[in-house]
Design a protein around this motif. Structure first.
Motif, short mmCIF file in Angstrom:
data_model
loop_
_atom_site.label_atom_id
_atom_site.label_comp_id
_atom_site.label_asym_id
_atom_site.label_seq_id
_atom_site.Cartn_x
_atom_site.Cartn_y
_atom_site.Cartn_z
N TRP A 5 0.81 -1.05 0.08
CA TRP A 5 0.16 -0.01 0.06
C TRP A 5 0.96 1.13 -0.11
N ARG A 6 1.87 1.10 0.75
CA ARG A 6 2.89 2.33 0.81
C ARG A 6 3.36 2.61 -0.68
N ASP A 7 3.54 1.76 -1.29
CA ASP A 7 4.02 1.69 -2.79
C ASP A 7 3.18 2.35 -3.70
N VAL A 8 1.92 2.03 -3.39
CA VAL A 8 0.75 2.52 -4.31
C VAL A 8 0.67 4.15 -4.14
N VAL A 9 0.81 4.43 -2.72
CA VAL A 9 0.37 5.86 -2.68
C VAL A 9 1.92 7.07 -2.60
N ALA A 10 2.70 6.39 -2.84
CA ALA A 10 4.19 6.81 -2.41
C ALA A 10 4.04 8.33 -3.60
N ASN A 11 3.41 8.24 -4.49
CA ASN A 11 3.42 9.39 -5.36
C ASN A 11 2.24 10.15 -5.55
N LEU A 12 1.22 10.14 -4.73
CA LEU A 12 -0.09 10.70 -4.60
C LEU A 12 0.00 11.51 -3.27
#
Length: 168
Positions: free
Chosen positions: A101-108
């Motif tokens: 999940w941390r990877d998914v939202v890293a650039n949001l």
């Protein structure tokens, strides 16, 4: 898709949870807003959580002594009793920190959240620094069109027809 949606974290210890009055006692960057399912469908409790993810025990002790000592006092004793080796050995890290999940939202800057256990569909946009509890599902998108689609009658009808329900 599974890359877009993820269940929130499981702390496996109450020492991580902080009140608004406690949050300023700890080092900057370790305290995050923490959202439970009820915070989405009712009034927010205003909880916060300590997050030492990515730190070794030594890094935590040396670089963040206040937070580390708090977890040592309030979380470690319970975690040492846990049957899972990972929970015992990495007691300063959430039990299930949801690395993917941390990877998914890293650039949001924000994402969409919905509780898994509510009777009604309530979607909410949250700032990316907000951690969600396991009864909340995060949708890794800040796209307004997707948010609108999720709120639409068509999606609600689809979800009701294809999803599970809490009722008999």
């Amino acid at each position: 898709t599974s890359e877009l949606t993820h269940m929130g974290v499981k702390l496996h210890g109450t020492g991580f949870i902080l009140t608004a009055n406690q949050k300023d006692r700890f080092e900057v960057g370790l305290v995050k807003p923490f959202v439970y399912g009820r915070d989405i469908v009712q009034r927010s409790r205003g909880a916060f959580v300590l997050d030492l993810f990515g730190l070794t025990e030594r890094d935590g002790r040396e670089n963040f002594p206040k937070a580390f000592q708090h977890l040592l006092d309030h979380d470690k004793p319970g975690r040492l009793q846990n049957n899972r080796k990972q929970y015992r050995e990495k007691w300063w890290v959430w039990g299930e920190p949801r690395t993917e999940w941390r990877d998914v939202v890293a650039n949001l800057t924000r994402y969409i959240a919905i509780t898994r256990t509510a009777k009604h569909f309530v979607f909410q946009q949250l700032p990316v620094e907000t951690a969600i509890e396991s009864k909340v599902v995060g949708i890794g998108s800040e796209n307004s069109s997707l948010f609108s689609t999720l709120l639409s009658r068509v999606h609600v009808a689809f979800a009701l027809a294809n999803g599970s329900r809490l009722e008999d």
